[in-house]
Motif scaffolding. Structure first.
Motif, PDB file in Angstrom:
ATOM      1  N   ALA A 216       0.870  -1.156  -0.084  1.00 26.99           N
ATOM      2  CA  ALA A 216       0.071   0.021   0.022  1.00 26.99           C
ATOM      3  C   ALA A 216       0.866   1.397   0.076  1.00 26.99           C
ATOM      4  CB  ALA A 216      -0.969  -0.137   1.226  1.00 26.99           C
ATOM      5  N   LEU A 217       2.031   1.215   0.644  1.00 29.17           N
ATOM      6  CA  LEU A 217       3.070   2.347   0.892  1.00 29.17           C
ATOM      7  C   LEU A 217       3.507   2.599  -0.634  1.00 29.17           C
ATOM      8  CD1 LEU A 217       4.646   2.075   4.253  1.00 29.17           C
ATOM      9  CD2 LEU A 217       3.128   3.930   3.510  1.00 29.17           C
ATOM     10  N   ALA A 218       3.941   1.496  -1.190  1.00 32.87           N
ATOM     11  CA  ALA A 218       4.344   1.508  -2.596  1.00 32.87           C
ATOM     12  C   ALA A 218       3.568   2.145  -3.515  1.00 32.87           C
ATOM     13  CB  ALA A 218       4.830   0.210  -3.113  1.00 32.87           C
ATOM     14  N   GLU A 219       2.279   1.915  -3.393  1.00 27.88           N
ATOM     15  CA  GLU A 219       1.186   2.813  -4.229  1.00 27.88           C
ATOM     16  C   GLU A 219       1.175   4.227  -4.290  1.00 27.88           C
ATOM     17  OE1 GLU A 219      -0.849   1.550  -6.514  1.00 27.88           O
ATOM     18  OE2 GLU A 219      -0.076  -0.474  -6.425  1.00 27.88           O
ATOM     19  N   GLN A 220       1.874   4.614  -3.034  1.00 33.26           N
ATOM     20  CA  GLN A 220       2.136   6.164  -2.923  1.00 33.26           C
ATOM     21  C   GLN A 220       3.423   6.561  -3.200  1.00 33.26           C
ATOM     22  OE1 GLN A 220      -0.611   7.833  -1.673  1.00 33.26           O
ATOM     23  NE2 GLN A 220      -1.969   6.233  -2.093  1.00 33.26           N
ATOM     24  N   GLY A 221       4.156   5.576  -3.505  1.00 30.91           N
ATOM     25  CA  GLY A 221       5.787   5.872  -3.941  1.00 30.91           C
ATOM     26  C   GLY A 221       6.334   6.098  -2.514  1.00 30.91           C
ATOM     27  N   LEU A 222       6.020   5.370  -1.423  1.00 33.54           N
ATOM     28  CA  LEU A 222       6.683   5.454  -0.202  1.00 33.54           C
ATOM     29  C   LEU A 222       7.168   4.034   0.196  1.00 33.54           C
ATOM     30  CD1 LEU A 222       3.997   7.430   1.661  1.00 33.54           C
ATOM     31  CD2 LEU A 222       6.025   8.427   0.727  1.00 33.54           C
ATOM     32  N   GLY A 223       8.189   3.975   1.131  1.00 29.98           N
ATOM     33  CA  GLY A 223       8.591   2.858   1.849  1.00 29.98           C
ATOM     34  C   GLY A 223       8.923   3.041   3.169  1.00 29.98           C
ATOM     35  N   ARG A 224       8.869   1.869   3.958  1.00 29.77           N
ATOM     36  CA  ARG A 224       9.108   2.207   5.304  1.00 29.77           C
ATOM     37  C   ARG A 224      10.448   1.375   5.894  1.00 29.77           C
ATOM     38  NH1 ARG A 224       5.356  -2.230   8.530  1.00 29.77           N
ATOM     39  NH2 ARG A 224       5.674  -3.883   7.326  1.00 29.77           N
ATOM     40  N   ARG A 225      10.922   1.580   7.138  1.00 31.32           N
ATOM     41  CA  ARG A 225      11.967   0.677   7.622  1.00 31.32           C
ATOM     42  C   ARG A 225      11.664  -0.179   8.547  1.00 31.32           C
ATOM     43  NH1 ARG A 225      16.167   0.874  11.466  1.00 31.32           N
ATOM     44  NH2 ARG A 225      15.029   2.374  12.503  1.00 31.32           N
ATOM     45  N   VAL A 226      11.865  -1.407   8.619  1.00 29.27           N
ATOM     46  CA  VAL A 226      11.306  -2.447   9.590  1.00 29.27           C
ATOM     47  C   VAL A 226      12.786  -2.747  10.205  1.00 29.27           C
ATOM     48  CG1 VAL A 226      10.662  -4.707   9.867  1.00 29.27           C
ATOM     49  CG2 VAL A 226       9.556  -3.145   7.904  1.00 29.27           C
ATOM     50  N   SER A 227      12.796  -2.371  11.539  1.00 31.37           N
ATOM     51  CA  SER A 227      13.895  -2.507  12.324  1.00 31.37           C
ATOM     52  C   SER A 227      13.906  -3.767  12.862  1.00 31.37           C
ATOM     53  CB  SER A 227      13.880  -1.584  13.423  1.00 31.37           C
ATOM     54  OG  SER A 227      12.894  -1.607  14.207  1.00 31.37           O
ATOM     55  N   ALA A 228      12.992  -4.502  12.898  1.00 29.16           N
ATOM     56  CA  ALA A 228      12.741  -6.044  13.434  1.00 29.16           C
ATOM     57  C   ALA A 228      11.806  -6.912  12.868  1.00 29.16           C
ATOM     58  CB  ALA A 228      12.787  -5.719  14.961  1.00 29.16           C
ATOM     59  N   VAL A 229      11.896  -8.053  12.856  1.00 28.31           N
ATOM     60  CA  VAL A 229      10.982  -9.015  12.480  1.00 28.31           C
ATOM     61  C   VAL A 229      10.867 -10.109  13.489  1.00 28.31           C
ATOM     62  CG1 VAL A 229      10.093 -10.563  10.650  1.00 28.31           C
ATOM     63  CG2 VAL A 229      11.371  -8.934   9.910  1.00 28.31           C
ATOM     64  N   LEU A 230       9.561 -10.280  14.119  1.00 31.98           N
ATOM     65  CA  LEU A 230       9.324 -11.030  15.202  1.00 31.98           C
ATOM     66  C   LEU A 230       8.113 -12.128  14.863  1.00 31.98           C
ATOM     67  CD1 LEU A 230       9.145  -8.569  18.015  1.00 31.98           C
ATOM     68  CD2 LEU A 230      11.198  -9.999  17.530  1.00 31.98           C
ATOM     69  N   PRO A 231       8.355 -13.326  15.310  1.00 25.44           N
ATOM     70  CA  PRO A 231       7.266 -14.630  14.935  1.00 25.44           C
ATOM     71  C   PRO A 231       6.017 -14.237  15.370  1.00 25.44           C
ATOM     72  CG  PRO A 231       8.553 -15.283  16.586  1.00 25.44           C
ATOM     73  CD  PRO A 231       9.315 -13.779  16.272  1.00 25.44           C
ATOM     74  N   GLY A 232       5.739 -13.538  16.491  1.00 26.11           N
ATOM     75  CA  GLY A 232       4.474 -13.339  17.064  1.00 26.11           C
ATOM     76  C   GLY A 232       3.849 -11.819  17.113  1.00 26.11           C
ATOM     77  N   HIS A 233       2.645 -11.545  17.432  1.00 23.75           N
ATOM     78  CA  HIS A 233       2.336 -10.241  17.539  1.00 23.75           C
ATOM     79  C   HIS A 233       2.239  -9.937  18.981  1.00 23.75           C
ATOM     80  CE1 HIS A 233      -0.334 -10.930  13.867  1.00 23.75           C
ATOM     81  NE2 HIS A 233      -0.365  -9.767  13.746  1.00 23.75           N
ATOM     82  N   LEU A 234       2.289 -10.658  20.025  1.00 23.97           N
ATOM     83  CA  LEU A 234       2.265 -10.195  21.292  1.00 23.97           C
ATOM     84  C   LEU A 234       3.865  -9.692  21.907  1.00 23.97           C
ATOM     85  CD1 LEU A 234       0.708 -13.183  23.363  1.00 23.97           C
ATOM     86  CD2 LEU A 234      -0.272 -10.896  22.568  1.00 23.97           C
ATOM     87  N   ALA A 235       4.876 -10.263  21.157  1.00 19.81           N
ATOM     88  CA  ALA A 235       6.345  -9.856  21.089  1.00 19.81           C
ATOM     89  C   ALA A 235       6.240  -8.423  20.460  1.00 19.81           C
ATOM     90  CB  ALA A 235       7.327 -10.697  20.663  1.00 19.81           C
TER      91      ALA A 235
END
Length: 315
Positions: A216-235
């Motif tokens: 969705a951001l790419a459709e606006q010509g935007l990108g985000r920075r993901v600093s971490a990927v975690l396996p669960g929502h609670l974390a």
């Protein structure tokens, strides 16, 4: 040489039912009416019973028929056999939850498990105190686990099922941005550019950095920075609650009652912000193997899950 035993001749469950009716009514006509057949058909069945048992069973005494000693001895046994047949061949249907003594195994994400467990255990405590719940983490494929009976229900975004698997949609949600109290994004209007500029934490069992928000951001010509990927929502929520990272939280659609899947975020003090981008909805469903469709205990489990996860207005 030991002789081979032969099968019981003329073994027919219908004979047991007819024998019970005849010995109870002591009348061919009344027994026929009880079993909704004709007196002629019942007379033929009595003749067959006499041949099988080698006893006249009922003999005429004036205008009535009276049982023989063998028939008297068989009366209670015949009635018991018919009761057992009825119990064996009656659909299980609904059961009394208070009599359940079961441990149900559910496969779900940490967020779904956290949303489901309090409500489900609360229902069990009030109505089915003999029920226990085991929640397993999501696997790559739930189909074999359902088929083999290792899992009773899979609950979540059901996107990988075997052809025979039964699937029921429970609730449709949207994704909101979860931020700590006092986060800069919580002040002023949230725009796609401000959202893209923030630090993000992603949730992926496969370790992926991108998802629907990135598209969705790419459709606006935007990108985000993901600093971490975690396996669960609670974390991810716990990380967002103590830092500046943004996490995605499933929440109810506009105008719908609050979903229990947002309870954990609210308990951590997260602010939930509407995302100003068209994101695909998230559908939460449950999947089970068809051999459990008619089982009374599993019917209770599925109904309890509906009560917990569906908005109140849909119950």
């Amino acid at each position: 040489m030991t002789p081979v035993s032969s099968p019981v001749p003329n073994l027919d469950a219908n004979l047991a039912v007819a024998l019970d009716a005849l010995l109870t009514e002591q009348s061919v006509t009344r027994a026929a009416a009880r079993l909704r057949t004709s007196p002629a058909a019942m007379s033929r069945t009595l003749a067959r019973l006499r041949r099988v048992l080698q006893d006249p069973l009922l003999v005429r005494a004036g205008q009535a028929m009276v049982p023989t000693p063998r028939a008297e001895a068989l009366r209670d046994e015949a009635a018991a056999v018919v009761r057992q047949l009825e119990a064996l061949l009656t659909p299980s249907g609904r059961i009394d939850p208070a009599t359940l003594r079961r441990t149900f195994t559910v496969q779900a994400s940490d967020l779904v498990g956290a949303a489901l467990a309090p409500g489900l255990l609360g229902l069990a405590r009030r109505r089915a105190p003999g029920v226990s719940l085991r929640v397993l983490a999501e696997e790559w494929e739930a189909g074999p686990a359902l088929r083999e009976g290792r899992v009773d229900l899979e609950i979540g975004a059901i996107d990988h099922v075997d052809p025979e698997t039964r699937v029921e949609e429970l609730v449709t949600l949207r994704l909101s941005a979860g931020v700590r109290a006092g986060h800069p994004l919580a002040e002023g209007t949230l725009t796609p550019a401000r959202l893209a500029a923030a630090e993000h934490v992603a949730v992926s069992r496969r370790g992926r950095f991108t998802g629907p928000l990135d598209a969705a951001l790419a459709e606006q010509g935007l990108g985000r920075r993901v600093s971490a990927v975690l396996p669960g929502h609670l974390a991810a929520m716990a990380l967002a609650a103590v830092g500046d990272a943004v996490c995605l939280v499933p929440t109810a659609l506009p105008g719908e009652p609050a979903s229990p899947l947002g309870d954990a975020a609210r308990a951590m003090g997260l602010r939930l912000l509407d995302i100003p981008l068209p994101l695909p909805p998230l559908t939460i469903g449950m999947a089970w193997h068809p051999r459990h469709s008619a089982d009374g205990a599993h019917q209770w489990l599925r109904d309890a899950v509906r009560r917990v996860l569906r908005p109140a207005r849909e119950r």
